[in-house]
Design a protein around this motif. Sequence first.
Motif, PDB file in Angstrom:
ATOM      1  N   UNK A 182       0.818  -1.210   0.000  1.00 48.66           N
ATOM      2  CA  UNK A 182       0.000   0.000   0.000  1.00 48.66           C
ATOM      3  C   UNK A 182       0.852   1.260   0.000  1.00 48.66           C
ATOM      4  N   UNK A 183       2.017   1.204   0.670  1.00 48.92           N
ATOM      5  CA  UNK A 183       2.881   2.384   0.755  1.00 48.92           C
ATOM      6  C   UNK A 183       3.870   2.477  -0.395  1.00 48.92           C
ATOM      7  N   UNK A 184       3.960   1.410  -1.206  1.00 49.07           N
ATOM      8  CA  UNK A 184       4.878   1.418  -2.329  1.00 49.07           C
ATOM      9  C   UNK A 184       6.268   0.898  -2.022  1.00 49.07           C
ATOM     10  N   UNK A 185       6.509   0.490  -0.786  1.00 42.82           N
ATOM     11  CA  UNK A 185       7.822  -0.055  -0.430  1.00 42.82           C
ATOM     12  C   UNK A 185       8.003  -1.465  -0.990  1.00 42.82           C
ATOM     13  N   UNK A 186       6.885  -2.121  -1.285  1.00 40.48           N
ATOM     14  CA  UNK A 186       6.876  -3.419  -1.953  1.00 40.48           C
ATOM     15  C   UNK A 186       5.923  -3.326  -3.142  1.00 40.48           C
ATOM     16  N   UNK A 187       6.320  -3.927  -4.254  1.00 38.86           N
ATOM     17  CA  UNK A 187       5.460  -3.995  -5.441  1.00 38.86           C
ATOM     18  C   UNK A 187       4.989  -5.433  -5.601  1.00 38.86           C
ATOM     19  N   UNK A 188       3.689  -5.638  -5.779  1.00 36.77           N
ATOM     20  CA  UNK A 188       3.099  -6.967  -5.890  1.00 36.77           C
ATOM     21  C   UNK A 188       2.488  -7.135  -7.268  1.00 36.77           C
ATOM     22  N   UNK A 189       2.628  -8.349  -7.830  1.00 35.42           N
ATOM     23  CA  UNK A 189       2.055  -8.631  -9.149  1.00 35.42           C
ATOM     24  C   UNK A 189       1.670 -10.096  -9.236  1.00 35.42           C
ATOM     25  N   UNK A 190       0.617 -10.370  -9.982  1.00 32.38           N
ATOM     26  CA  UNK A 190       0.151 -11.743 -10.137  1.00 32.38           C
ATOM     27  C   UNK A 190       1.042 -12.574 -11.036  1.00 32.38           C
ATOM     28  N   UNK A 191       1.701 -11.917 -11.991  1.00 38.56           N
ATOM     29  CA  UNK A 191       2.575 -12.619 -12.936  1.00 38.56           C
ATOM     30  C   UNK A 191       3.893 -11.873 -13.053  1.00 38.56           C
ATOM     31  N   UNK A 192       4.890 -12.551 -13.600  1.00 36.62           N
ATOM     32  CA  UNK A 192       6.170 -11.876 -13.839  1.00 36.62           C
ATOM     33  C   UNK A 192       6.025 -10.779 -14.883  1.00 36.62           C
ATOM     34  N   UNK A 193       5.133 -10.984 -15.831  1.00 37.65           N
ATOM     35  CA  UNK A 193       4.897  -9.952 -16.838  1.00 37.65           C
ATOM     36  C   UNK A 193       4.367  -8.674 -16.181  1.00 37.65           C
ATOM     37  N   UNK A 194       3.430  -8.850 -15.277  1.00 36.05           N
ATOM     38  CA  UNK A 194       2.875  -7.690 -14.574  1.00 36.05           C
ATOM     39  C   UNK A 194       3.933  -7.038 -13.683  1.00 36.05           C
ATOM     40  N   UNK A 195       4.773  -7.852 -13.042  1.00 37.96           N
ATOM     41  CA  UNK A 195       5.830  -7.312 -12.189  1.00 37.96           C
ATOM     42  C   UNK A 195       6.803  -6.475 -13.010  1.00 37.96           C
ATOM     43  N   UNK A 196       7.217  -6.995 -14.159  1.00 34.19           N
ATOM     44  CA  UNK A 196       8.127  -6.256 -15.026  1.00 34.19           C
ATOM     45  C   UNK A 196       7.509  -4.920 -15.435  1.00 34.19           C
ATOM     46  N   UNK A 197       6.235  -4.936 -15.738  1.00 31.53           N
ATOM     47  CA  UNK A 197       5.543  -3.718 -16.170  1.00 31.53           C
ATOM     48  C   UNK A 197       5.488  -2.691 -15.041  1.00 31.53           C
ATOM     49  N   UNK A 209      16.843 -13.834 -15.772  1.00 31.09           N
ATOM     50  CA  UNK A 209      17.501 -13.792 -14.461  1.00 31.09           C
ATOM     51  C   UNK A 209      16.834 -14.736 -13.476  1.00 31.09           C
ATOM     52  N   UNK A 210      15.493 -14.762 -13.482  1.00 29.26           N
ATOM     53  CA  UNK A 210      14.781 -15.627 -12.545  1.00 29.26           C
ATOM     54  C   UNK A 210      14.960 -17.094 -12.924  1.00 29.26           C
ATOM     55  N   UNK A 211      14.916 -17.401 -14.202  1.00 33.05           N
ATOM     56  CA  UNK A 211      15.105 -18.790 -14.631  1.00 33.05           C
ATOM     57  C   UNK A 211      16.506 -19.287 -14.255  1.00 33.05           C
ATOM     58  N   UNK A 212      17.484 -18.438 -14.455  1.00 34.60           N
ATOM     59  CA  UNK A 212      18.859 -18.824 -14.142  1.00 34.60           C
ATOM     60  C   UNK A 212      19.041 -19.004 -12.638  1.00 34.60           C
ATOM     61  N   UNK A 213      18.411 -18.140 -11.849  1.00 28.95           N
ATOM     62  CA  UNK A 213      18.523 -18.260 -10.395  1.00 28.95           C
ATOM     63  C   UNK A 213      17.793 -19.505  -9.895  1.00 28.95           C
ATOM     64  N   UNK A 214      16.618 -19.771 -10.444  1.00 22.15           N
ATOM     65  CA  UNK A 214      15.891 -20.969 -10.045  1.00 22.15           C
ATOM     66  C   UNK A 214      16.710 -22.219 -10.324  1.00 22.15           C
ATOM     67  N   UNK A 215      17.380 -22.217 -11.444  1.00 22.63           N
ATOM     68  CA  UNK A 215      18.232 -23.357 -11.780  1.00 22.63           C
ATOM     69  C   UNK A 215      19.374 -23.498 -10.771  1.00 22.63           C
ATOM     70  N   UNK A 216      19.950 -22.369 -10.352  1.00 23.51           N
ATOM     71  CA  UNK A 216      21.023 -22.416  -9.358  1.00 23.51           C
ATOM     72  C   UNK A 216      20.526 -22.992  -8.039  1.00 23.51           C
ATOM     73  N   UNK A 217      19.293 -22.617  -7.646  1.00 23.47           N
ATOM     74  CA  UNK A 217      18.717 -23.143  -6.410  1.00 23.47           C
ATOM     75  C   UNK A 217      18.484 -24.643  -6.529  1.00 23.47           C
ATOM     76  N   UNK A 218      17.937 -25.064  -7.633  1.00 22.90           N
ATOM     77  CA  UNK A 218      17.647 -26.489  -7.820  1.00 22.90           C
ATOM     78  C   UNK A 218      18.917 -27.325  -7.894  1.00 22.90           C
ATOM     79  N   UNK A 219      19.960 -26.769  -8.520  1.00 25.72           N
ATOM     80  CA  UNK A 219      21.225 -27.497  -8.659  1.00 25.72           C
ATOM     81  C   UNK A 219      22.145 -27.289  -7.461  1.00 25.72           C
ATOM     82  N   UNK A 220      21.770 -26.358  -6.576  1.00 26.58           N
ATOM     83  CA  UNK A 220      22.606 -25.987  -5.427  1.00 26.58           C
ATOM     84  C   UNK A 220      24.002 -25.568  -5.885  1.00 26.58           C
ATOM     85  N   UNK A 221      24.016 -24.804  -6.986  1.00 26.90           N
ATOM     86  CA  UNK A 221      25.300 -24.333  -7.519  1.00 26.90           C
ATOM     87  C   UNK A 221      25.090 -23.008  -8.263  1.00 26.90           C
TER      88      UNK A 221
END
Length: 491
Positions: free
Chosen positions: A355-370, A382-394
Amino acid sequence: MDSFSTKVVVVGSGSSGISACFELYQRKVPFILLEKGDKVGGAGKFGAHGVFAINSQEQNKRHVKYGYRDAFNGLTNYNHYFVNGELLSRFLQKSGANIDRLSEMGLPVTVEQSEQKAHLDDPLVYHKFNNFNEKMANWDKLPALFTAAGNKVLLETAAVDVEYDNGLTAVIAQTKEGQKITIKTEKVIFADGGYCGNQMMLEQKYSDAAEFLNLGERKSDGRGIRIAQALGADTRHNPVLFAHGCAPSRTINPMRRESSVEALTNLPLLWLDQTANRFVNEDVVYDFAMWGNAAHNVNGKYYVIVDQATIDTFKKTTVGLEDTFERQFCDVGQTPKTTVGPLPNIQQDFDNAVKTGEVVKAGTLEELAQKLGLPQQALDKSIAKYNDAVEQKQDKTFLKPAAELLFTVTQGPFYAICEHCAILGTLDGVNVDRNCQPVREDGSPIRDIYVVGNNANGLYSDGYPSYEGIANGFAFVSGWIAAQEAIKSLN
């Protein structure tokens, strides 16, 4: 116009100013302390938790081997030799004795393991105030000590100019109501804390100044620096920002500790800059100075990206990540928590921050980017690459430890915490000699004037180093040096 007369005027009652006053008080030299605020204290009182020192009695009792050679060479090399070697040397050699002075002032400290997780294995050079609240209370007792000895402490009164004719003759002060005061004096010590309260000066030196989260003393408007410069002092130096961590806003920051949003900003989650790219190993969160510098390096702002599943996890469970500020708010001897959660109010806190704008919320990544104005392709990549790093633990790019690769960003709604480079002040101003006297471009000192603490150049090349408590340690010692040199000159 009111007028007073004294031997020394001290401008500012932060660490450097109160230290100078204490030396004058002990040596029975008359002085007037000018403090712009309605109470004594600056960043060293209201924010700092300790000081750096070497060869203190406490360190000697604990057989700490890190001494002058290590500290001098370490800081000189760290700053690529862009330092005032004589001033650095004098500070280091007096830093141990300063610990005893702090006890005499009612501000006792204890040598303790670093407050920062990144420095837990560092030598024991950090001396933490034994009790933060007692430090604040005892600081407030010092003015009565000074005035009982016949000195004056003028609150809500700022130095605005000096009278100088081949030597100092007077300091011109002004009260909050605008009344001018002439103080006939022989010496002045400018200890008014840099220029973090002067937005124009900040913007002249830093292109990302509009993004800074200023947690410093905003009454520090650079007046002492500008007065010295008008007298011919050399102010040529790289800008040195006292960057210290990051936070969304003044209401959601580590000084308040009231929001679960702030807790998540203090963890090594996924960070993206204003081009939607990762820019650092988020483990840098555990080193306050380097964390702030990393944000400063990407124009002062970045986003912490989390999804709903991450928030739900923190709400219900204990997560094996340490809040980087946890240790800072432990008094001496307390054991810090090394986990976060459960955070039962986290959803409400995030909803309020949306509500104060300190956090931005979106239902989809497309909406977040917008909503953030980020390039969609870069965000997705960036998110796909990071998710892969989390899954691979590397983390092949930034080498974040596997133990910190805990949360993917896959399940909407998505949240972006808007993080800003937090600053506690500025660390550049006036070039000084080993006696803390301002110098002209030819290196000759300007007599009767002293510049200390965050007003003085000489300790840093281009950024605050990871020597915990060094700015506060230097402030106390430089105020002490200036008072000693003023007394010597008077005599």
